[in-house]
Enzyme design. Structure first.
Site, PDB file in Angstrom:
ATOM      1  N   CYS A 304       0.800  -1.229   0.000  1.00  0.00           N
ATOM      2  CA  CYS A 304       0.000   0.000   0.000  1.00  0.00           C
ATOM      3  C   CYS A 304       0.829   1.274   0.000  1.00  0.00           C
ATOM      4  CB  CYS A 304      -0.987  -0.006   1.160  1.00  0.00           C
ATOM      5  SG  CYS A 304      -0.259   0.117   2.814  1.00  0.00           S
ATOM      6  N   HIS A 362      -2.946   1.620   6.770  1.00  0.00           N
ATOM      7  CA  HIS A 362      -3.172   1.578   5.324  1.00  0.00           C
ATOM      8  C   HIS A 362      -2.861   2.964   4.786  1.00  0.00           C
ATOM      9  CE1 HIS A 362      -4.479   0.526   1.421  1.00  0.00           C
ATOM     10  NE2 HIS A 362      -5.620   1.189   1.453  1.00  0.00           N
ATOM     11  N   ASP A 385      -7.151   5.916  -3.761  1.00  0.00           N
ATOM     12  CA  ASP A 385      -6.406   4.756  -3.258  1.00  0.00           C
ATOM     13  C   ASP A 385      -6.055   3.838  -4.421  1.00  0.00           C
ATOM     14  OD1 ASP A 385      -5.307   2.664  -1.910  1.00  0.00           O
ATOM     15  OD2 ASP A 385      -6.959   2.390  -0.508  1.00  0.00           O
ATOM     16  N   ASN A 425     -14.326   4.079  10.099  1.00  0.00           N
ATOM     17  CA  ASN A 425     -15.416   4.153  11.075  1.00  0.00           C
ATOM     18  C   ASN A 425     -15.986   2.822  11.544  1.00  0.00           C
ATOM     19  OD1 ASN A 425     -16.170   7.070  11.586  1.00  0.00           O
ATOM     20  ND2 ASN A 425     -16.159   7.063   9.351  1.00  0.00           N
ATOM     21  N   ASP A 427     -16.890  -0.636  13.420  1.00  0.00           N
ATOM     22  CA  ASP A 427     -16.703  -1.139  14.779  1.00  0.00           C
ATOM     23  C   ASP A 427     -15.966  -2.480  14.727  1.00  0.00           C
ATOM     24  OD1 ASP A 427     -18.118   1.019  15.751  1.00  0.00           O
ATOM     25  OD2 ASP A 427     -20.030  -0.057  15.789  1.00  0.00           O
TER      26      ASP A 427
END
Length: 711
Positions: A304, A362, A385, A425, A427
């Site tokens: 990456c 990342h 990306d 974001n 969980d």
């Protein structure tokens, strides 16, 4: 807009001879012929005016759109007469062209091509013409001609080529940036830092973007030419290159080689024998030039941060402001439920069974542009990306996704906002399983996207931009968070149940050669005594993979009185983790088990062990084209001898790379290597050094920012 202008000219004007006939009114009177001897592209002046001095090695003049550049004519036999002589400029991009009358008015329009003759050069044998493209002109390599019309003749002269880039200095350009320090950092800076590791133990990896190195500009332009979009419909591709949104999607797809003749082949296995290990790259120049020289075969291999750094180079070359961004604890949510499931055994060993994943870090890029396709409010930084993860519009690319849209969860907008939103974001649901059934679980809503960093403007340090992506309840700077963690007063991970709570804290940032020291605190939350089994487990892992089998574990029993809290100190010795050093991280977990109720509670943390640094020193006063001296030193902190190869490089400072053999260095031993170099460019440059150890899977790095002042 340029695309409309191109289309109009393309439809109504056809053929070179027809161009000349329509652009000239013939006169009957006789006058001596006007002939052109040569054209001076005034390279030095134009490069400085357009802030493209770094591209002086290019065979074509490099300028930016929306700003005039000057060419000087040397005429034969007689001077130019504005009342009877007429000049036209024909500008060509592939099969598209526009014919520009040369006027005497300096008033230009930012929405169309213009050319005017310098009033001070009238009636001279060497008149100057200023040519100005629209602020929305297409990026690419243009050919241009001068058409000379007199009462007696019509002649066309091929002037040459110029490369047109986006212009962040031009207010009308979609990539305009209003502050000079940002333009210097995000367009002109040819070196930077990539942030890796973990939030509590950041690794700052030096990177040379190399945009001014010979051959890099040409490779970036070739990237646009060999893209599937250009091959499928050349004319449409040229028209769309006026739009940074379009350009950025093409580049995002072309950096990886999944669908096309892209630059880099990704590899997340343990086998890199057919190419270069991603951690060995130190700059974009070697990658881009190898790709171009191989006939556009993908370079092996990238991960990456390599994908992102190479894309940053390409975007800066094309004139689009760009920066590299690191998201720590980055989620890859395959089922789009914004929950990442992680599974552990009853003794704390992490299992590789989930399709979802969390990368410890990342790396992607942000590019700065207006989003006229989305309406007001979405301008500014956009996530792109190039690492191939999911398809977007049928291609392995991602973005541009407005950072503002990610923060406000505007998943109805283009491009790929839901995917990026989940990356920062989601969980985390940690599940303990035994014999195929769930026996305990806990949810962490703060882990994913816990810290988002980029390089600070003008300084070799990090800057937190977490608040740009997320609504933070109690924002603190990344530096403050790091200090509190290093001083041992920040709980990294905790778990709890009705009866017991457990927390795991690393006592300090971990450095190779020192014990990994951590503290576990267990609290009995009930009014009955408890006897607890405690299981400790450490597994090595790569930043984007699940961990391997445990390399260290220990077990014990503690007794807790009602409402009592106990603290357990543990350490992993250097000899116990030496074989998992390198770019690996460590997944550390503790499971406490109530021996009566069999209730289990998990706390875990993933951390990195930082490598030692090379020390790079240079003299204070550095001037171009003069021999300078630097020194690189290293002290072996390991408990065994080390050896390896020292590599020193620096765009604008050293041609290519210089290698030195480092023989066996005993524990505590020190080496110092002196290097001579001759700076070729003025400005702030990075001198970087890396020591690849042969008997440990580790690379030691260091860098020094060097200010090269004009003589």
């Amino acid at each position: 807009m340029l695309s409309e202008g191109w289309a109009k000219v393309y439809i109504t004007v056809e053929g070179d001879s027809g161009d000349i006939e329509r652009c000239c009114e013939k006169k009957d009177s006789h006058m001596e012929d006007l002939s052109l001897q040569y054209v001076n592209l005034e390279e030095s002046e134009n490069l400085e005016r357009h802030r493209t001095e770094g591209f002086s090695s290019s065979k074509a003049l490099v300028v930016r759109r929306g700003a005039p550049f000057r060419v000087s004519l040397q005429l034969e036999d007689r001077t130019f007469h504005p009342k009877t002589d007429f000049l036209r400029i024909k500008v060509m991009l592939g099969s598209l062209y526009v014919i520009i009358p040369v006027t005497s008015s300096k008033k230009v329009s930012s929405s169309s091509w213009n050319a005017y003759i310098d009033p001070e050069g009238l009636n001279l044998q060497s008149p100057s013409i200023f040519i100005c493209s629209p602020a929305s002109a297409s990026v690419g390599c243009y050919r241009f001609q001068l058409c000379v019309f007199t009462q007696e003749s019509q002649k066309a002269y091929a002037i040459g080529k110029f490369i047109l880039l986006c212009n962040p200095w031009c207010r009308e350009d979609a990539v305009y940036v209003p502050f000079e320090d940002q333009r210097e950092e995000y367009v002109q800076n040819d070196s930077g830092l990539l942030f890796m590791g973990t939030p509590m133990n950041l690794v700052s990896r030096p990177w040379s973007f190399d945009q001014y190195e010979p051959g890099v500009l040409e490779a970036c332009l070739n990237l646009l030419q060999v893209s599937p979009w250009h091959q499928k419909n050349t004319r449409l591709d040229y028209l769309n290159r006026n739009n940074p949104v379009y350009i950025s999607r093409v580049v995002s797809a072309m950096i990886n080689s999944e669908d096309d003749l892209g630059v880099l082949k990704g590899n997340w296995s343990d086998d890199f024998k057919q190419g270069v290990h991603p951690s060995m790259w130190t700059g974009s120049g070697d990658i881009l030039k190898q790709w171009a020289q191989s006939g556009y075969s993908p370079v092996k291999y990238g991960q990456c941060w390599v994908f992102a750094a190479v894309m940053c180079t390409v975007m800066r070359v094309l004139g689009i402001p760009c920066r590299v961004v690191t998201n720590f604890n980055s989620a890859h949510d395959t089922n789009a439920n914004l929950v990442i499931e992680e599974y552990y055994t009853e003794t704390g060993q992490k299992l590789n069974v989930s399709k979802d994943s969390i990368w410890n870090f990342h790396v992607w890029v942000e590019c700065y542009m207006t989003r006229r396709d989305l309406g007001p409010g979405m301008d500014g930084w956009q996530v792109l990306d190039p690492t191939p993860q999911e398809r977007s519009g049928g291609e392995f690319c991602c973005g541009p996704a407005p950072v503002k849209a990610i923060k406000d969860r505007r998943i109805d907008l283009l491009y790929d906002i839901p995917f990026v939103y989940a990356e920062v974001n989601a969980d985390v649901l940690s599940v303990i399983v035994s014999k195929g059934r769930v026996i305990s679980y806990s949810k962490d809503t703060e882990k994913v996207g816990s810290l988002i960093l980029t390089k600070a403007i003008g300084f070799p340090i990090h800057q937190s931009i977490t608040g740009d992506y997320k609504h933070i309840k109690s924002p603190t700077s990344s530096l403050t968070s790091r200090r509190s963690t290093m001083s041992g007063d920040s709980t990294l991970s905790r778990g709890s149940s009705n009866g017991v709570s457990v927390s795991l804290t690393l006592d300090r940032a971990q450095v190779a050669g020192e014990p990994v020291c951590f503290t576990v605190k267990v609290i009995n939350r009930q009014n009955v005594a408890k006897k607890m089994k405690v299981h400790f487990n450490a597994q090595a892992k790569e930043y984007n993979h699940g961990p391997s089998d445990a390399f260290w574990e220990t077990h014990g029993v503690i007794k807790l009185a009602p409402m009592e809290a106990k603290v357990v100190h543990q350490q992993i010795l250097p000899a116990e983790y030496a074989h998992v050093l390198g770019d690996n991280l460590i997944n550390l977990a503790v499971v406490v088990e109530d021996m009566d109720s069999q209730e289990r509670v998990l706390a875990s943390e993933e951390f990195n062990i930082a490598s030692p640094h090379l020390t790079v020193q240079v003299a204070d006063s550095i001037v171009p084209n003069k021999v300078q001296t630097a020194s690189v030193s290293f002290t072996n902190p390991f408990s065994h001898p080390v050896s390896g190869v020292l590599t020193v490089a620096g765009a604008g400072l050293i041609q290519g790379k210089v290698n030195f053999r480092v023989l066996s260095l005993c524990p505590g031993g020190r080496m110092e290597q002196h290097i001579t170099f001759v700076p070729s460019m003025v400005g702030t440059k990075m001198l970087q050094a890396s020591l690849s150890l042969t008997n440990i899977s580790s690379t030691i790095r260091g860098f020094k920012m060097v200010s090269v002042h004009g003589a």
